[in-house]
Design a protein around this motif. Sequence first.
Motif, mmCIF file in Angstrom:
data_model
loop_
_atom_site.group_PDB
_atom_site.id
_atom_site.type_symbol
_atom_site.label_atom_id
_atom_site.label_comp_id
_atom_site.label_asym_id
_atom_site.label_seq_id
_atom_site.Cartn_x
_atom_site.Cartn_y
_atom_site.Cartn_z
ATOM 1 N N GLN B 273 2.126 16.915 -0.557
ATOM 2 C CA GLN B 273 2.147 17.374 0.840
ATOM 3 C C GLN B 273 1.221 16.510 1.692
ATOM 4 O OE1 GLN B 273 1.338 21.374 -1.107
ATOM 5 N NE2 GLN B 273 2.122 22.033 0.885
ATOM 6 N N ASP B 274 0.129 16.102 1.092
ATOM 7 C CA ASP B 274 -0.847 15.285 1.821
ATOM 8 C C ASP B 274 -1.010 13.933 1.149
ATOM 9 O OD1 ASP B 274 -1.386 17.200 3.670
ATOM 10 O OD2 ASP B 274 -3.555 17.281 3.287
ATOM 11 N N LYS B 275 -1.238 12.920 1.973
ATOM 12 C CA LYS B 275 -1.597 11.594 1.466
ATOM 13 C C LYS B 275 -2.697 11.059 2.371
ATOM 14 C CE LYS B 275 3.022 10.172 -0.108
ATOM 15 N NZ LYS B 275 3.989 9.046 -0.142
ATOM 16 N N VAL B 276 -3.822 10.773 1.780
ATOM 17 C CA VAL B 276 -4.944 10.237 2.564
ATOM 18 C C VAL B 276 -5.468 9.000 1.848
ATOM 19 C CG1 VAL B 276 -7.237 10.713 3.509
ATOM 20 C CG2 VAL B 276 -5.576 12.571 3.277
ATOM 21 N N TYR B 277 -5.629 7.910 2.593
ATOM 22 C CA TYR B 277 -6.149 6.677 2.022
ATOM 23 C C TYR B 277 -7.450 6.316 2.737
ATOM 24 C CZ TYR B 277 -1.369 6.674 0.384
ATOM 25 O OH TYR B 277 -0.183 7.065 -0.181
ATOM 26 N N VAL B 278 -8.473 6.121 1.961
ATOM 27 C CA VAL B 278 -9.811 5.936 2.519
ATOM 28 C C VAL B 278 -10.377 4.603 2.035
ATOM 29 C CG1 VAL B 278 -12.129 6.939 2.736
ATOM 30 C CG2 VAL B 278 -10.139 8.428 2.340
ATOM 31 N N GLY B 279 -10.967 3.843 2.957
ATOM 32 C CA GLY B 279 -11.606 2.587 2.590
ATOM 33 C C GLY B 279 -13.081 2.791 2.261
ATOM 34 N N TRP B 280 -13.573 1.971 1.327
ATOM 35 C CA TRP B 280 -14.995 1.981 0.971
ATOM 36 C C TRP B 280 -15.483 0.542 0.910
ATOM 37 C CZ3 TRP B 280 -18.306 6.103 -0.187
ATOM 38 C CH2 TRP B 280 -17.700 7.364 -0.126
ATOM 39 N N ARG B 281 -16.713 0.330 1.346
ATOM 40 C CA ARG B 281 -17.316 -0.997 1.254
ATOM 41 C C ARG B 281 -18.381 -0.994 0.178
ATOM 42 N NH1 ARG B 281 -21.706 -3.029 3.238
ATOM 43 N NH2 ARG B 281 -21.988 -1.444 4.847
ATOM 44 N N TRP B 282 -18.381 -2.070 -0.607
ATOM 45 C CA TRP B 282 -19.373 -2.248 -1.665
ATOM 46 C C TRP B 282 -20.089 -3.572 -1.460
ATOM 47 C CZ3 TRP B 282 -20.322 1.760 -4.801
ATOM 48 C CH2 TRP B 282 -19.372 2.798 -4.774
ATOM 49 N N PRO B 302 -9.062 8.895 -8.209
ATOM 50 C CA PRO B 302 -8.108 9.265 -7.155
ATOM 51 C C PRO B 302 -6.688 8.850 -7.571
ATOM 52 C CG PRO B 302 -9.739 7.660 -6.366
ATOM 53 C CD PRO B 302 -9.890 7.752 -7.842
ATOM 54 N N THR B 303 -5.715 9.109 -6.704
ATOM 55 C CA THR B 303 -4.335 8.720 -6.999
ATOM 56 C C THR B 303 -4.173 7.202 -6.963
ATOM 57 O OG1 THR B 303 -3.690 10.735 -5.838
ATOM 58 C CG2 THR B 303 -1.941 9.190 -6.380
ATOM 59 N N VAL B 304 -4.804 6.591 -5.972
ATOM 60 C CA VAL B 304 -4.787 5.133 -5.804
ATOM 61 C C VAL B 304 -6.233 4.666 -5.837
ATOM 62 C CG1 VAL B 304 -4.342 3.241 -4.171
ATOM 63 C CG2 VAL B 304 -2.713 5.138 -4.357
ATOM 64 N N MET B 333 -12.774 -1.475 -1.073
ATOM 65 C CA MET B 333 -12.075 -0.621 -2.026
ATOM 66 C C MET B 333 -11.149 0.306 -1.250
ATOM 67 S SD MET B 333 -13.793 2.328 -4.466
ATOM 68 C CE MET B 333 -14.472 1.277 -5.736
ATOM 69 N N ILE B 334 -9.972 0.530 -1.775
ATOM 70 C CA ILE B 334 -9.078 1.540 -1.208
ATOM 71 C C ILE B 334 -8.994 2.697 -2.201
ATOM 72 C CG2 ILE B 334 -6.725 2.072 -0.447
ATOM 73 C CD1 ILE B 334 -8.080 0.083 1.392
ATOM 74 N N THR B 335 -9.222 3.893 -1.718
ATOM 75 C CA THR B 335 -9.003 5.088 -2.529
ATOM 76 C C THR B 335 -7.915 5.910 -1.847
ATOM 77 O OG1 THR B 335 -10.700 6.320 -1.311
ATOM 78 C CG2 THR B 335 -11.396 5.214 -3.333
ATOM 79 N N GLY B 336 -7.004 6.423 -2.637
ATOM 80 C CA GLY B 336 -5.918 7.225 -2.070
ATOM 81 C C GLY B 336 -5.837 8.564 -2.766
ATOM 82 N N PHE B 337 -5.591 9.593 -1.995
ATOM 83 C CA PHE B 337 -5.528 10.963 -2.531
ATOM 84 C C PHE B 337 -4.184 11.561 -2.149
ATOM 85 C CE2 PHE B 337 -9.801 9.660 -1.564
ATOM 86 C CZ PHE B 337 -10.507 9.974 -2.713
ATOM 87 N N ASP B 362 -18.421 4.689 3.030
ATOM 88 C CA ASP B 362 -17.106 5.159 3.474
ATOM 89 C C ASP B 362 -16.778 4.463 4.793
ATOM 90 O OD1 ASP B 362 -14.995 6.626 4.619
ATOM 91 O OD2 ASP B 362 -15.679 8.516 3.751
ATOM 92 N N VAL B 363 -15.702 3.671 4.827
ATOM 93 C CA VAL B 363 -15.334 2.982 6.074
ATOM 94 C C VAL B 363 -14.075 3.587 6.687
ATOM 95 C CG1 VAL B 363 -16.525 0.849 5.516
ATOM 96 C CG2 VAL B 363 -14.143 1.129 4.813
ATOM 97 N N GLY B 364 -13.733 4.772 6.233
ATOM 98 C CA GLY B 364 -12.755 5.545 6.959
ATOM 99 C C GLY B 364 -11.305 5.332 6.568
ATOM 100 N N THR B 365 -10.454 6.064 7.256
ATOM 101 C CA THR B 365 -9.045 6.110 6.882
ATOM 102 C C THR B 365 -8.204 5.041 7.585
ATOM 103 O OG1 THR B 365 -8.754 7.812 8.566
ATOM 104 C CG2 THR B 365 -9.062 8.566 6.309
ATOM 105 N N ASP B 366 -8.734 4.387 8.635
ATOM 106 C CA ASP B 366 -7.922 3.355 9.296
ATOM 107 C C ASP B 366 -7.645 2.197 8.345
ATOM 108 O OD1 ASP B 366 -7.958 4.900 11.507
ATOM 109 O OD2 ASP B 366 -9.241 3.582 12.714
ATOM 110 N N VAL B 367 -8.683 1.767 7.663
ATOM 111 C CA VAL B 367 -8.527 0.676 6.702
ATOM 112 C C VAL B 367 -7.564 1.096 5.587
ATOM 113 C CG1 VAL B 367 -9.742 -0.681 4.950
ATOM 114 C CG2 VAL B 367 -10.802 -0.288 7.176
ATOM 115 N N GLY B 368 -7.710 2.339 5.150
ATOM 116 C CA GLY B 368 -6.823 2.844 4.109
ATOM 117 C C GLY B 368 -5.379 2.909 4.587
ATOM 118 N N ALA B 369 -5.184 3.380 5.801
ATOM 119 C CA ALA B 369 -3.827 3.477 6.340
ATOM 120 C C ALA B 369 -3.218 2.091 6.501
ATOM 121 C CB ALA B 369 -3.856 4.217 7.680
#
Lengths: 518, 518
Positions: B273-282, B302-304, B333-337, B362-369
């Motif tokens: 039902q939901d898909k959220v992709y979040v960017g992370w910087r290391w 996570p899923t991704v 890094m991209i994490t997807g849920f 956490d660099v937010g969902t824009d990068v993930g999207a």
Amino acid sequence: MHPQRWGDPAAQTSLPDSARGLIELAFGEIVERPAAEDVAVPAARIPDEAVDALRTAVGGDNVLTDDAARRLRTRGKSTPDLLKARTGDLSDAPDVVVRPGDQAEVEAVLAVATTHRLAVVPFGGGTSVTGGLVAAREPFAGVVSLDLVRMKRLLAVDDESMTATLEPGLRGPEAEALLAEHGLTIGHFPQSFEFASIGGFAATRSSGQSSAGYGRFDALVVGLTVVTPSGTISVGSSPANAAGPDLRQVFLGSEGTFGVISSVTVRVRPVPQDKVYVGWRWPSFAAGAAAMRTLAQTGLLPTVIRLSDEAETAINLADPTAIGGADEAGCLMITGFEGTPAAVAAKRTAVTALLTELGGTDVGTDVGAAWAHGRFNAPYLRDSLLDVGVLVETLETATFWSNRERLYADVKSALESSLGDGALVLCHISHVYETGCSLYFTVAAKESDDPLAQWAAAKQAASDAIVAAGATITHHHAVGTDHKPWFAQEIGPLGVQTLRAIKDSLDPAGLLNPGVLV
Amino acid sequence: MHPQRWGDPAAQTSLPDSARGLIELAFGEIVERPAAEDVAVPAARIPDEAVDALRTAVGGDNVLTDDAARRLRTRGKSTPDLLKARTGDLSDAPDVVVRPGDQAEVEAVLAVATTHRLAVVPFGGGTSVTGGLVAAREPFAGVVSLDLVRMKRLLAVDDESMTATLEPGLRGPEAEALLAEHGLTIGHFPQSFEFASIGGFAATRSSGQSSAGYGRFDALVVGLTVVTPSGTISVGSSPANAAGPDLRQVFLGSEGTFGVISSVTVRVRPVPQDKVYVGWRWPSFAAGAAAMRTLAQTGLLPTVIRLSDEAETAINLADPTAIGGADEAGCLMITGFEGTPAAVAAKRTAVTALLTELGGTDVGTDVGAAWAHGRFNAPYLRDSLLDVGVLVETLETATFWSNRERLYADVKSALESSLGDGALVLCHISHVYETGCSLYFTVAAKESDDPLAQWAAAKQAASDAIVAAGATITHHHAVGTDHKPWFAQEIGPLGVQTLRAIKDSLDPAGLLNPGVLV
């Protein structure tokens, strides 16, 4: 291990009077059936020069020809195996026992076997319950029991990758003790844990009581080395890959027929800080199974999860009111949580919420602790029952969820019909997957005059029902010789042909565990 | 699919001016390298009676001998494949394309192939990047491309067991669309998703971008049916068992060399039902990789999950400050849920806490999207770069965590040395396991006068480095013909012998995809 009974002779017990009373109630007057003592092992039939060559290969001290050594490696621990051993039938005794100390010595033994045309039966814990240690004697010059008991080293620990490489002769507790020094565990606890070996776990594709949390043994193996008559092979270059068929999964489950597993690299986990086992009551087996399915498909499986049917619930607990204090017996489920305190608490909370929502009743940790305390004891009880003329045996299968009810009904009916009035047929689900589950049946019946034939008929009926239902002939007991006809039906002629092609390539003389698997 | 490019011709784009500027900066003056047009397919060499027999087997409309049909089934989509196609080299074209409509017609085609001694190349999406569609022509009377495009049915859905049985010709989106009608998904999304097929996923042991959550394709398969020249076999009687070696894992990854996969039963899940992709910087690739390892070993994947190294992070985002707004570029890094809102929220919260504790930002969902939006686009970009004389190719491997740094350094160094000054070598981790991870390299270099030789040298250097490091020659691209020499080193002579024994048994005339895998 006792040659006629399960496990540590010191741990044997006789039945309490209360149990004897129950048995008389269920099966009538008790008939004591003591095991024959001081039975003779048949004379060895193996050329002296072959034995000499084996002595050269592994050292004289590690070639055993005495009766006691041969008797202890005769067959495994199925009820038919025990019945034969109890009557003094040792016709399947190996001619000689060899104990290689390392991989090179295993290679040397196979070279001798090739030269002298000897059948070789790899021997780990000796706990097979499917005739996996009964080699065809013809057309070989002798039968060698290749006992891996001296290969007990922890070869490597990689605590970054969380893997450990173990020799095959390590028994379950020995492997766990070595890993515990590093704060690690495999987490593989089948009922045979106390005696079964690392090599045996791999060779039989074993699955343990905590497999929901830690994974089946075949899922834990990331690499293995196998000594075959055609050479030695190591597989497992990465956690997973796309480099052709997964050869690990070819050797896992090969039951010593393709080669002798000389080392196994497994995934390991931190030793759990917390272990909590919680009982749940369900109004019916179907309701409990549906809850298991929901847990699995929601990704919320505990470390341990098992569910007894109504009959097993009633028998195991003697007083059904102990299950939650209600009038109805219902079905008992055990859930176990292992890990860090935080992980255990979080998973337990989530599982409790879901199971409650699904209609289960939390009956607390006492029931869970009782299960955990007695988790390896059933085989001892079997011996005590055989002593008083009660035939006890188990068999197991697995299927997809949508076929569970049919499989349960058909196998239960087949067992009840063939064993006749008064037989007890109990069942539990002990291993759960997203797509299905295992069914583990236990039967108890008054022994007939020919208990071997009595069980053979029941086993045949159950096995036919399993294959007719499209299920697997064995979820975690392997094929051995006992399951061979149904295994062939399960994988079909082309499946047998494929396994035979591998066997013929790696073991062209057919020396390894002849007659087992294919 | 375009015969010289990736994917849907309508989706092709030319490079934006900004990209052309960057290319000139990196590789000097742009040299346009247009593909040759109207190239001729070599004359077919196959007896008329064989073609007639194929027409009898599948119907005249489903036997294609025209140039366009043969051209479209010539090789796959590796950069060498494209380079050859662009110059008009169609020397590997099949002689005829047949399109069976069901399993019985596949069986009929193999019977014709046996009678007329024809090589048969199973063809799904045509997306192989390892030479998996290049059959050895000798000593056969002709080469048949067996295109599974007509076998596109959803054969069964079992929403209790959560499995679905699919025909092999279904492409990724087609399979997902059929399952979506039942509220289900496979969750298998490799970069080739839009064109690759169910049969191809199974035959090549594919792994998708969401494999951390849904599992590799080989882990999703619970059963399959395979048509071989020796007969048809169905395997998968239960979710898991101890009934001998796992034959599913013998056919998964067999790349059409043992048989033609005619149906696949896979585990399915509810459409998330939901898909959220979040960017992370290391701060570094090593720090990000360590975090991935911790997630995997804590059971919190996570899923991704994917992580670009410093070079790939810089290139992919053009403006490094976009990664969190800091001065340093670091690694993205991209994490997807994916899942129910509650499951997504819970997992995201737990992952966020752990990654923050480990030093990630956490660099937010824009990068993930942005990643999710472009996840299938890279192959199109490759064509645009080939148009302007930039050689682009990828390769991948996997290893255990403790070997990751060495493998990364060695392969990167091998590629940089062989491709010379100015070449870009980028890397990301795209698949993560408890015990290790994959490494996926992308290279870009100015084309030499002989780009095929240029890449061959780089591929050889990288492959030698991979095998020397004890890693796998392919994590998810399969073996094909390109990886064969290194695959043989990876599994050793006895491994090759084992696969050859299976092949010889199931395909004694060696008709199926000759020259591929073994």
